[in-house]
Design a protein around this motif. Structure first.
Motif, PDB file in Angstrom:
ATOM      1  N   PRO A  37       0.840  -1.204   0.000  1.00 38.17           N
ATOM      2  CA  PRO A  37       0.000   0.000   0.000  1.00 38.17           C
ATOM      3  C   PRO A  37       0.872   1.250   0.000  1.00 38.17           C
ATOM      4  N   ILE A  38       0.280   2.390  -0.234  1.00 38.09           N
ATOM      5  CA  ILE A  38       1.026   3.652  -0.162  1.00 38.09           C
ATOM      6  C   ILE A  38       1.349   3.923   1.299  1.00 38.09           C
ATOM      7  N   LEU A  39       2.635   4.004   1.614  1.00 41.11           N
ATOM      8  CA  LEU A  39       3.066   4.095   3.006  1.00 41.11           C
ATOM      9  C   LEU A  39       3.743   5.433   3.295  1.00 41.11           C
ATOM     10  N   PHE A  40       3.402   5.997   4.436  1.00 40.31           N
ATOM     11  CA  PHE A  40       4.098   7.163   4.982  1.00 40.31           C
ATOM     12  C   PHE A  40       3.706   7.261   6.447  1.00 40.31           C
ATOM     13  N   GLU A  41       4.551   7.863   7.247  1.00 35.96           N
ATOM     14  CA  GLU A  41       4.291   7.928   8.683  1.00 35.96           C
ATOM     15  C   GLU A  41       3.373   9.084   9.018  1.00 35.96           C
ATOM     16  N   HIS A  42       2.292   8.772   9.707  1.00 35.22           N
ATOM     17  CA  HIS A  42       1.384   9.822  10.163  1.00 35.22           C
ATOM     18  C   HIS A  42       2.101  10.670  11.213  1.00 35.22           C
ATOM     19  N   PRO A  43       1.945  11.995  11.193  1.00 31.47           N
ATOM     20  CA  PRO A  43       2.673  12.839  12.150  1.00 31.47           C
ATOM     21  C   PRO A  43       2.298  12.586  13.612  1.00 31.47           C
ATOM     22  N   THR A  44       1.168  11.918  13.863  1.00 35.07           N
ATOM     23  CA  THR A  44       0.775  11.625  15.247  1.00 35.07           C
ATOM     24  C   THR A  44       1.447  10.369  15.778  1.00 35.07           C
ATOM     25  N   LEU A  45       1.991   9.538  14.891  1.00 39.08           N
ATOM     26  CA  LEU A  45       2.501   8.233  15.311  1.00 39.08           C
ATOM     27  C   LEU A  45       3.583   8.353  16.375  1.00 39.08           C
ATOM     28  N   SER A  46       4.502   9.281  16.219  1.00 41.80           N
ATOM     29  CA  SER A  46       5.603   9.392  17.182  1.00 41.80           C
ATOM     30  C   SER A  46       5.079   9.726  18.574  1.00 41.80           C
ATOM     31  N   SER A  47       4.025  10.546  18.644  1.00 44.13           N
ATOM     32  CA  SER A  47       3.448  10.904  19.948  1.00 44.13           C
ATOM     33  C   SER A  47       2.783   9.706  20.600  1.00 44.13           C
ATOM     34  N   ALA A  68     -13.706  11.405   9.590  1.00 47.62           N
ATOM     35  CA  ALA A  68     -13.556  10.130   8.888  1.00 47.62           C
ATOM     36  C   ALA A  68     -12.448  10.243   7.844  1.00 47.62           C
ATOM     37  N   GLY A  69     -11.592   9.222   7.794  1.00 43.82           N
ATOM     38  CA  GLY A  69     -10.534   9.205   6.794  1.00 43.82           C
ATOM     39  C   GLY A  69      -9.241   9.847   7.215  1.00 43.82           C
ATOM     40  N   ASP A  70      -9.129  10.226   8.490  1.00 46.43           N
ATOM     41  CA  ASP A  70      -7.906  10.875   8.962  1.00 46.43           C
ATOM     42  C   ASP A  70      -6.790   9.901   9.302  1.00 46.43           C
ATOM     43  N   GLY A  71      -7.056   8.609   9.262  1.00 46.33           N
ATOM     44  CA  GLY A  71      -6.006   7.632   9.497  1.00 46.33           C
ATOM     45  C   GLY A  71      -5.988   7.043  10.887  1.00 46.33           C
ATOM     46  N   LYS A  72      -7.117   7.101  11.595  1.00 45.08           N
ATOM     47  CA  LYS A  72      -7.158   6.589  12.967  1.00 45.08           C
ATOM     48  C   LYS A  72      -6.939   5.073  13.002  1.00 45.08           C
ATOM     49  N   THR A  73      -7.655   4.340  12.136  1.00 46.11           N
ATOM     50  CA  THR A  73      -7.512   2.883  12.112  1.00 46.11           C
ATOM     51  C   THR A  73      -6.096   2.493  11.699  1.00 46.11           C
ATOM     52  N   HIS A  74      -5.534   3.216  10.746  1.00 48.44           N
ATOM     53  CA  HIS A  74      -4.182   2.920  10.291  1.00 48.44           C
ATOM     54  C   HIS A  74      -3.175   3.152  11.414  1.00 48.44           C
ATOM     55  N   LEU A  75      -3.387   4.195  12.210  1.00 47.21           N
ATOM     56  CA  LEU A  75      -2.514   4.440  13.358  1.00 47.21           C
ATOM     57  C   LEU A  75      -2.613   3.294  14.362  1.00 47.21           C
ATOM     58  N   CYS A  76      -3.834   2.818  14.606  1.00 49.27           N
ATOM     59  CA  CYS A  76      -4.012   1.678  15.506  1.00 49.27           C
ATOM     60  C   CYS A  76      -3.262   0.458  14.980  1.00 49.27           C
ATOM     61  N   ASN A  78      -0.558   0.470  13.114  1.00 45.10           N
ATOM     62  CA  ASN A  78       0.878   0.690  13.324  1.00 45.10           C
ATOM     63  C   ASN A  78       1.293   0.393  14.769  1.00 45.10           C
ATOM     64  N   ILE A  79       0.479   0.847  15.709  1.00 46.42           N
ATOM     65  CA  ILE A  79       0.792   0.607  17.120  1.00 46.42           C
ATOM     66  C   ILE A  79       0.694  -0.878  17.438  1.00 46.42           C
ATOM     67  N   LEU A  83       3.726  -3.205  18.818  1.00 45.56           N
ATOM     68  CA  LEU A  83       3.575  -3.984  20.044  1.00 45.56           C
ATOM     69  C   LEU A  83       3.711  -5.486  19.785  1.00 45.56           C
ATOM     70  N   GLU A  84       3.998  -5.826  18.510  1.00 43.42           N
ATOM     71  CA  GLU A  84       4.167  -7.218  18.086  1.00 43.42           C
ATOM     72  C   GLU A  84       2.881  -8.021  18.266  1.00 43.42           C
ATOM     73  N   GLY A  85       1.764  -7.343  18.013  1.00 53.23           N
ATOM     74  CA  GLY A  85       0.478  -8.026  18.047  1.00 53.23           C
ATOM     75  C   GLY A  85       0.336  -8.962  16.857  1.00 53.23           C
ATOM     76  N   PRO A  86      -0.286 -10.130  17.019  1.00 52.55           N
ATOM     77  CA  PRO A  86      -0.429 -11.098  15.921  1.00 52.55           C
ATOM     78  C   PRO A  86      -1.256 -10.534  14.763  1.00 52.55           C
ATOM     79  N   GLU A  87      -0.757 -10.711  13.547  1.00 52.93           N
ATOM     80  CA  GLU A  87      -1.439 -10.202  12.355  1.00 52.93           C
ATOM     81  C   GLU A  87      -2.798 -10.853  12.177  1.00 52.93           C
ATOM     82  N   GLU A  88      -2.902 -12.154  12.512  1.00 51.93           N
ATOM     83  CA  GLU A  88      -4.180 -12.843  12.302  1.00 51.93           C
ATOM     84  C   GLU A  88      -5.266 -12.290  13.214  1.00 51.93           C
ATOM     85  N   ILE A  89      -4.899 -11.805  14.395  1.00 53.99           N
ATOM     86  CA  ILE A  89      -5.895 -11.191  15.286  1.00 53.99           C
ATOM     87  C   ILE A  89      -6.343  -9.853  14.710  1.00 53.99           C
TER      88      ILE A  89
END
Length: 628
Positions: A37-47, A68-76, A78-79, A83-89
């Motif tokens: 996918p098109i990837l770039f770091e959201h400016p909120t991620l570091s915080s 809607a569409g601001d990238g909230k789910t995508h930020l979740c 990334n986190i 945190l090394e959460g399982p991809e299948e979950i």
């Protein structure tokens, strides 16, 4: 590979899809096409990373909110990955997922020791879509969901909480969700009030609480655009397209997709597009990441005759053969010109850009270049530079034929052909907006192609200096004072060095006001002045009555244009809403109230000051004695 990449890229464009699951849609499409996918770091991620991944103090709950569409789910996502959460979950359909993380007991530093006795265990609950998780309005709340939100509420105030939360929710859902909770426990009411205080006060955290709230809609659209554009242009799929280019087809020399991609990489095109995004910011119009990616995908792939109005790799040969390459113009696609009107109007980014009216506004010089420049000795150099030399979107055979018919006159009833040429003319004006070189912007009046004729000046001479902590040239402030004087008084006053606060004795918002109540100098005098500032990325005009008393007024692009036109043209522009005029009259009332509060009590007025104007617009003050 190229067809897979382009098919995947179309998923970002204006095609029907389930917007509530946009991140999941894109991820599934990427896996299916076997591309990234098109990837770039959201400016909120570091915080957020600093709160949940390796915090300097105890971890705490995080709420991500915004439009809607601001990238909230995508930020979740990334986190969760960090945190090394399982991809299948993560790929499950459940909006609520959780994992266990280890955090050090020593809050000051992360120990190097692997001794688990130095750590404590915390469960991180991720609610990646609150609206999908919470029961719909009117439905019963399941007990386990009530208990989970009660647990969440308690965690906001418990420094040793063993459960913390990462919640993503659109604006308006947070307070409503807590308000609908059937349990009325003190913790939930307290949590609701905390969230409300943070939202209303535009705060991230309140002292002695274990919650950080990030409203990611507060990021400027230009910051998001810069990251999105870089991620879009640098996607490895484009390199594969070049490697598999066909001589007379996809990504060959005549391919509009390739040409649009290369145009999007040109500095002048990027600068003008960024200018438009920035103008939206200064009009208070936030553009979400999803909309920015939609804009970029449509700009490169758009074609009015293609399926869903977006080109596929297999369409390119047909488009070249049909000589309809000009219908794929990047300059027109940026404004959604490839889309049907009803579809275009329903898309936020195109609605915002349409308010600039680029292509529909013009001046005689621009239209003379487009209509007669080819045969005019004085205009030919402009025509050749910007239209004749453009083998893709310039004056092709379709345009030349339609222009001849338009100039010669269409037969009665041939309105459809006439409209086709007018649509082409709009597209050509839009093209000029992105083609005119920076050194000819003033000469060709670039910003006359928009409804905001002072927009270029606003960005360059107002926002530019303020962004670098420099002062704005006095001439621009003087013009603003002149415009405000004319609006406040209803008279063609030419004074630029002081602001006259006038009323009509009984009604401060009368069309014409002549009773002078107060003078506020432009330049600093006895602690009073008028100046501009930039606060949270927004321009403000400030009216300082003393070092302790200043009234600020947000100076959006619309307001700047309105005041500037009154100052230069001498009349209220009919193209602006009544709301803009009323906003400025409301400012006048605030200033009058402050001026009145500065009048010495019991001083008594011995005369009235009546403001008139001389023939040249100079204000003339006349005194009328008051008999007591």
């Amino acid at each position: 590979m190229n067809s897979k990449f382009i098919s995947f890229l179309r998923q970002y464009g204006p095609i029907p899809r389930n917007d509530n699951m946009y991140d999941e849609t894109i991820q599934r499409a990427a896996r299916k096409a076997e591309v990234k996918p098109i990837l770039f770091e959201h400016p909120t991620l570091s915080s957020v990373r600093g709160v949940l991944i390796k915090p300097s103090s105890d971890p705490m709950s995080v709420i991500l909110t915004g439009t809607a569409g601001d990238g909230k789910t995508h930020l979740c996502r990334n986190i969760w990955t960090l945190l090394e959460g399982p991809e299948e979950i993560w790929q499950s359909d459940d909006p609520h997922i959780s994992l266990t993380a280890q955090y050090p007991k020593n809050r000051k530093a992360w120990p190097d020791s692997k001794d688990l006795g130095l750590y404590r265990e915390v469960t991180i609950h991720v609610i990646r879509d609150l609206s999908a998780w919470a029961p719909q309005q009117g439905l019963r709340w399941p007990d386990q969901k009530v208990e989970l939100l009660d647990l969440c509420s308690r965690s906001f105030f418990d420094a040793e909480a063993k459960d913390i939360f990462l919640i993503a929710a659109n604006d308006g859902q947070l307070i409503e969700c807590w308000r609908r909770l059937p349990s009325k426990r003190p913790e939930t009411d307290r949590a609701r009030q905390l969230i409300e205080d943070l939202l209303v006060g535009d705060l991230q955290q309140r002292q002695d609480t274990r919650l950080k709230l990030f409203n990611i809609s507060r990021w400027r659209s230009t910051d998001l655009f810069d990251r999105a554009l870089k991620g879009f242009l640098e996607h490895p799929g484009w390199r594969a397209c070049y490697d598999e280019a066909e001589d007379n087809g996809f990504f060959g020399p005549r391919c509009p997709i390739r040409h649009n991609y290369e145009l999007l990489g040109e500095p002048v095109v990027q600068k003008r597009l960024r200018n438009l995004i920035e103008l939206c910011d200064h009009n208070g119009l936030h553009i979400a990441i999803r909309q920015l990616l939609l804009l970029l995908a449509n700009a490169v792939l758009g074609h009015s005759d293609a399926k869903d109005q977006l080109l596929r790799a297999k369409d390119v040969k047909r488009v070249i053969k049909d000589e309809s390459v000009s219908k794929a113009s990047l300059f027109n696609n940026i404004f959604g010109g490839n889309l049907p009107e009803t579809r275009r109007n329903s898309i936020t980014v195109f609605d915002y850009l349409d308010r600039l009216q680029i292509g529909f506004e013009t001046c005689n010089r621009i239209d003379n270049i487009l209509m007669f420049g080819e045969g005019d000795n004085q205009l030919k150099r402009y025509f050749d530079a910007y239209i004749g030399s453009d083998n893709f979107y310039g004056a092709d055979a379709r345009y030349q034929k339609a222009k001849r018919q338009y100039v010669e006159g269409f037969e009665e009833g041939d309105s459809e052909t006439s409209q086709e040429f007018l649509d082409m003319l709009v597209a050509q004006r839009r093209g000029l907006f992105f083609k005119i070189s920076p050194d000819q912007e003033n000469e060709l009046r670039l910003w006359s192609l928009t409804v905001f004729q002072f927009a270029g000046e606003y960005l360059k001479d107002i926002v530019g200096p303020l962004s670098t902590m420099q002062s704005v040239r006095g001439a621009f402030l003087s013009r603003l004072v002149k415009g405000l004087n004319r609006i406040f008084s209803g008279m063609l006053i030419n004074s630029e060095h002081e602001l006259f606060l006038v009323t009509s004795a009984s009604y401060s918002q009368a069309k014409v006001s002549k009773l002078l109540e107060y003078r506020l100098p432009l330049n600093l005098c006895r602690g009073e002045r008028i100046y501009l500032s930039l606060e949270s990325g927004r321009v403000r005009i400030n009216f300082q009555f003393s070092h302790e008393s200043t009234i600020g007024f947000p100076l959006s692009l619309v307001r700047y244009e309105f005041i500037s036109r009154v100052a230069t043209e001498g009349a209220l522009p009919a193209s602006f809403s009544k709301e803009c005029y009323e906003d400025i009259l409301s400012l006048k009332s605030q200033l009058l109230s402050e001026a009145e509060s500065r009048t010495e009590p019991g001083g008594g007025r011995q005369h009235l000051s009546i403001l008139n104007i001389a023939e040249d617009g100079t204000p003339v003050e006349q005194y009328v004695e008051v008999l007591t």
